[in-house]
Design a protein around this motif. Structure first.
Motif, PDB file in Angstrom:
ATOM      1  N   ASN A  45       0.819  -1.219   0.000  1.00 26.89           N
ATOM      2  CA  ASN A  45       0.000   0.000   0.000  1.00 26.89           C
ATOM      3  C   ASN A  45       0.848   1.262   0.000  1.00 26.89           C
ATOM      4  O   ASN A  45       0.335   2.361   0.205  1.00 26.89           O
ATOM      5  CB  ASN A  45      -0.912  -0.001   1.234  1.00 26.89           C
ATOM      6  N   VAL A  46       2.165   1.120  -0.207  1.00 27.88           N
ATOM      7  CA  VAL A  46       3.057   2.278  -0.198  1.00 27.88           C
ATOM      8  C   VAL A  46       2.992   2.974  -1.549  1.00 27.88           C
ATOM      9  O   VAL A  46       3.086   2.323  -2.595  1.00 27.88           O
ATOM     10  CB  VAL A  46       4.504   1.842   0.098  1.00 27.88           C
ATOM     11  N   PRO A  47       2.843   4.301  -1.581  1.00 21.39           N
ATOM     12  CA  PRO A  47       2.825   5.002  -2.877  1.00 21.39           C
ATOM     13  C   PRO A  47       4.189   4.954  -3.555  1.00 21.39           C
ATOM     14  O   PRO A  47       5.216   4.750  -2.910  1.00 21.39           O
ATOM     15  CB  PRO A  47       2.441   6.439  -2.492  1.00 21.39           C
ATOM     16  N   HIS A  48       4.182   5.164  -4.866  1.00 24.20           N
ATOM     17  CA  HIS A  48       5.419   5.068  -5.640  1.00 24.20           C
ATOM     18  C   HIS A  48       6.484   6.037  -5.146  1.00 24.20           C
ATOM     19  O   HIS A  48       7.678   5.715  -5.150  1.00 24.20           O
ATOM     20  CB  HIS A  48       5.132   5.325  -7.124  1.00 24.20           C
ATOM     21  N   ARG A  49       6.097   7.235  -4.746  1.00 18.93           N
ATOM     22  CA  ARG A  49       7.083   8.233  -4.343  1.00 18.93           C
ATOM     23  C   ARG A  49       7.756   7.863  -3.014  1.00 18.93           C
ATOM     24  O   ARG A  49       8.705   8.517  -2.606  1.00 18.93           O
ATOM     25  CB  ARG A  49       6.438   9.615  -4.246  1.00 18.93           C
ATOM     26  N   ARG A  50       7.267   6.806  -2.359  1.00 25.96           N
ATOM     27  CA  ARG A  50       7.888   6.341  -1.114  1.00 25.96           C
ATOM     28  C   ARG A  50       8.370   4.892  -1.253  1.00 25.96           C
ATOM     29  O   ARG A  50       8.360   4.145  -0.277  1.00 25.96           O
ATOM     30  CB  ARG A  50       6.888   6.451   0.038  1.00 25.96           C
ATOM     31  N   VAL A 412      12.075   7.150 -18.846  1.00 31.08           N
ATOM     32  CA  VAL A 412      12.857   7.819 -17.817  1.00 31.08           C
ATOM     33  C   VAL A 412      14.321   7.436 -17.985  1.00 31.08           C
ATOM     34  O   VAL A 412      14.649   6.258 -18.198  1.00 31.08           O
ATOM     35  CB  VAL A 412      12.388   7.419 -16.398  1.00 31.08           C
ATOM     36  N   HIS A 413      15.204   8.432 -17.887  1.00 29.02           N
ATOM     37  CA  HIS A 413      16.640   8.190 -17.947  1.00 29.02           C
ATOM     38  C   HIS A 413      17.201   8.170 -16.522  1.00 29.02           C
ATOM     39  O   HIS A 413      17.038   9.130 -15.776  1.00 29.02           O
ATOM     40  CB  HIS A 413      17.341   9.282 -18.749  1.00 29.02           C
ATOM     41  N   CYS A 414      17.871   7.076 -16.169  1.00 32.53           N
ATOM     42  CA  CYS A 414      18.513   6.950 -14.862  1.00 32.53           C
ATOM     43  C   CYS A 414      19.978   6.569 -15.060  1.00 32.53           C
ATOM     44  O   CYS A 414      20.277   5.610 -15.771  1.00 32.53           O
ATOM     45  CB  CYS A 414      17.827   5.876 -14.005  1.00 32.53           C
ATOM     46  N   HIS A 415      20.856   7.313 -14.410  1.00 37.34           N
ATOM     47  CA  HIS A 415      22.283   6.974 -14.411  1.00 37.34           C
ATOM     48  C   HIS A 415      22.572   6.243 -13.108  1.00 37.34           C
ATOM     49  O   HIS A 415      22.347   6.775 -12.018  1.00 37.34           O
ATOM     50  CB  HIS A 415      23.128   8.234 -14.540  1.00 37.34           C
ATOM     51  N   LEU A 416      23.070   5.011 -13.224  1.00 41.13           N
ATOM     52  CA  LEU A 416      23.166   4.115 -12.080  1.00 41.13           C
ATOM     53  C   LEU A 416      24.591   3.623 -11.861  1.00 41.13           C
ATOM     54  O   LEU A 416      25.328   3.361 -12.810  1.00 41.13           O
ATOM     55  CB  LEU A 416      22.257   2.892 -12.296  1.00 41.13           C
ATOM     56  N   CYS A 417      24.951   3.480 -10.583  1.00 39.23           N
ATOM     57  CA  CYS A 417      26.147   2.744 -10.186  1.00 39.23           C
ATOM     58  C   CYS A 417      25.659   1.383  -9.716  1.00 39.23           C
ATOM     59  O   CYS A 417      24.904   1.289  -8.739  1.00 39.23           O
ATOM     60  CB  CYS A 417      26.899   3.476  -9.070  1.00 39.23           C
ATOM     61  N   HIS A 433       9.285  -2.553 -18.602  1.00 36.99           N
ATOM     62  CA  HIS A 433       9.725  -2.881 -17.247  1.00 36.99           C
ATOM     63  C   HIS A 433       8.596  -2.898 -16.214  1.00 36.99           C
ATOM     64  O   HIS A 433       8.851  -3.124 -15.034  1.00 36.99           O
ATOM     65  CB  HIS A 433      10.795  -1.882 -16.793  1.00 36.99           C
ATOM     66  N   GLY A 434       7.390  -2.650 -16.621  1.00 38.93           N
ATOM     67  CA  GLY A 434       6.275  -2.661 -15.681  1.00 38.93           C
ATOM     68  C   GLY A 434       5.954  -1.263 -15.177  1.00 38.93           C
ATOM     69  O   GLY A 434       6.832  -0.413 -15.005  1.00 38.93           O
ATOM     70  N   ARG A 435       4.680  -1.035 -14.903  1.00 38.64           N
ATOM     71  CA  ARG A 435       4.233   0.291 -14.505  1.00 38.64           C
ATOM     72  C   ARG A 435       4.830   0.724 -13.182  1.00 38.64           C
ATOM     73  O   ARG A 435       5.223   1.883 -13.000  1.00 38.64           O
ATOM     74  CB  ARG A 435       2.696   0.317 -14.425  1.00 38.64           C
ATOM     75  N   ASP A 436       4.930  -0.206 -12.217  1.00 33.85           N
ATOM     76  CA  ASP A 436       5.411   0.161 -10.891  1.00 33.85           C
ATOM     77  C   ASP A 436       6.868   0.610 -10.920  1.00 33.85           C
ATOM     78  O   ASP A 436       7.227   1.623 -10.321  1.00 33.85           O
ATOM     79  CB  ASP A 436       5.246  -1.010  -9.916  1.00 33.85           C
ATOM     80  N   LEU A 437       7.714  -0.151 -11.607  1.00 37.41           N
ATOM     81  CA  LEU A 437       9.119   0.225 -11.678  1.00 37.41           C
ATOM     82  C   LEU A 437       9.286   1.545 -12.421  1.00 37.41           C
ATOM     83  O   LEU A 437      10.095   2.401 -12.033  1.00 37.41           O
ATOM     84  CB  LEU A 437       9.941  -0.875 -12.352  1.00 37.41           C
ATOM     85  N   TYR A 438       8.518   1.724 -13.480  1.00 36.96           N
ATOM     86  CA  TYR A 438       8.569   2.974 -14.240  1.00 36.96           C
ATOM     87  C   TYR A 438       8.176   4.153 -13.363  1.00 36.96           C
ATOM     88  O   TYR A 438       8.863   5.192 -13.349  1.00 36.96           O
ATOM     89  CB  TYR A 438       7.647   2.870 -15.455  1.00 36.96           C
ATOM     90  N   ARG A 439       7.101   4.014 -12.595  1.00 33.68           N
ATOM     91  CA  ARG A 439       6.660   5.108 -11.725  1.00 33.68           C
ATOM     92  C   ARG A 439       7.669   5.348 -10.597  1.00 33.68           C
ATOM     93  O   ARG A 439       7.944   6.481 -10.219  1.00 33.68           O
ATOM     94  CB  ARG A 439       5.288   4.770 -11.130  1.00 33.68           C
TER      95      ARG A 439
END
Length: 463
Positions: A45-50, A412-417, A433-439
């Motif tokens: 039940n955790v929102p994507h921003r958290r 979305v562009h993400c630069h990752l280590c 990659h799925g809606r959740d991971l994208y959000r």
């Protein structure tokens, strides 16, 4: 301020003000990741921003008692041109480099001597023939002059009462913000950690103790502040007493001040911190000895914080190598060292490219001390390293977001280590990659961890 201007340049460079054009041809699309969708119970039940990888803080505020104490000390002071001195000291600290080692200075001198020899010795003479006394003296003068112009001149800072006050006005709030962000990483990922003792090496104004009290004040009962400067310790003690000139009860108990580290190897602390202090040591040998001593004193976490410059990052990587590489002849705790943050691996830092090294740094917004020259909100650009006693079993090897996340239309562009020690430019879409991971990626920030894993814990390869 130098640090604030540098933070602005970094934000502009990484696209927060428009950013570079997203060339997808040069991007890596994360393949074979664990699909994260609405039926995976990834978020509950955790929102994507958290999502579980979120670690950033919106903004940091100094405790009201500390702000009042700092203002009172400034009102009572007789320092003239305080603003100009603050700007000057801030710029100096930001551009400060490590002292050059004698071996490196000798190498540079020999290299310059070879380059300048032809200019001193007549062309008609044999290059292998010895120089005359006059030619040798002329060559030596030229080498020394060139070294003076091209070599950074490091000197120890002597903190008087006046310089300590200037340092407080310049660095109390930014240092507090950076350390608070590092402590937040431990709080969020290890909520059960409840330290009882703290060692702060190079404690300065005592901002580390204030930040630790805000994070773990209910369990901390001993704060040991170590600083070689007696005026700085006196200033930190006055801040703890509310800025009063007469001795008063401290605003929180259990804080002790001393000028030297405890000698006994049996004296250990749950939390050991060194913030913006490694550059004050005059040589690599002293840095190595100090880092090893701090690690011996560590029973739980060792937190190191420095400026978010190439120099600051390289000092932290130097400390990381010293601790992970062992070599300490005196081992009082058999538990091995584990890199807790920000690295998701124990491999060499991929940003230390010999051709073009880049600092691994992060931004933290904070409300500065309310002096007339300060804006309402500033940003601290800093580098940090957290090491933990033990193997680190059970911690997810999620990649760290090392630049500002760039949200574009449907991707979305993400630069990752990543956990395999590589830097990757990942393009994440809801379709692949799925809606959740994208959000989650779209709502992540610079410094967060992205909850991405491969099916069998493998490194995330390029496409």
């Amino acid at each position: 301020m130098a640090a604030h201007a540098a933070a602005g340049r970094v934000r502009r460079f990484w696209g927060l003000c428009g950013g570079p054009s997203p060339l997808r041809a040069f991007a890596t699309i994360i393949p074979r990741v664990s699909q994260v969708d609405n039926s995976s119970d990834f978020l509950g039940n955790v929102p994507h921003r958290r999502h579980p990888g979120v670690l950033h803080l919106r903004s940091v505020r100094l405790p009201a008692e500390l702000v009042k104490a700092a203002q009172l000390l400034v009102e009572q002071s007789t320092v003239h041109g305080l603003k100009d001195q603050v700007v000057s000291l801030t710029n100096y600290l930001w551009s400060r480099k490590r002292p050059l080692e004698a071996s490196e200075l000798q190498r540079r001198g020999q290299q310059l001597e070879q380059q300048l020899r032809e200019k001193v010795q007549p062309r008609t003479a044999d290059a292998s023939s010895p120089l005359t006394d006059a030619e040798a003296e002329k060559l030596q003068r030229r080498v020394l002059n060139r070294l003076r112009k091209t070599t950074y001149h490091w000197e120890a800072l002597r903190y008087t009462d006046e310089l300590s006050l200037v340092y407080m006005v310049a660095r109390l709030d930014g240092g507090f913000a950076a350390v608070s962000r590092a402590f937040h990483e431990i709080q969020k990922r290890v909520p059960a950690f409840a330290p009882r003792t703290l060692l702060d090496f190079g404690s300065g104004t005592g901002s580390v103790s204030w930040a630790a009290h805000g994070a773990w004040g209910q369990t901390l009962c001993e704060y040991l502040c170590v600083d070689s400067s007696a005026p700085m310790l006196a200033l930190a003690e006055r801040l703890l007493q509310g800025g009063s000139e007469s001795p008063r009860a401290p605003l929180f108990p259990g804080v002790y001040f001393r000028q030297f580290l405890p000698v006994s190897p049996k004296v250990k602390f749950d939390l050991v911190v060194s913030a913006f202090s490694l550059n004050e040591l005059p040589s690599l040998a002293e840095r190595r000895e100090t880092i090893q001593t701090l690690w011996r004193k560590t029973d739980g976490f060792l937190v190191l914080v420095e400026n978010g410059t190439k120099e600051g990052h390289q000092m932290l990587m130097e400390a990381r190598e010293i601790i992970l590489g062992g070599g300490d002849k005196v081992v009082h705790d058999p538990r091995e060292a584990h890199v807790f943050a920000p690295c998701p691996h124990h491999l060499p830092c991929p940003r230390l490219n010999p051709k073009q090294p880049l600092p691994c740094n992060y931004l933290q917004a904070y409300h500065p001390l309310p002096f007339r020259w300060n804006p309402a909100l500033k940003e601290e650009l800093f580098s940090f390293l957290i090491l933990r006693r033990g193997p680190g079993a059970g911690e997810e090897p999620w990649p760290r977001i090392t630049q500002a996340v760039l949200g574009r239309v449907q991707h979305v562009h993400c630069h990752l280590c990543c956990a395999d020690g590589s830097l990757q430019h990942a393009v994440i879409t809801a379709r692949r990659h799925g809606r959740d991971l994208y959000r989650c990626a779209r709502l992540s920030h610079w410094g967060d961890r992205l909850p991405v894993t491969t099916p069998h814990g493998e490194a995330v390869p390029g496409e």
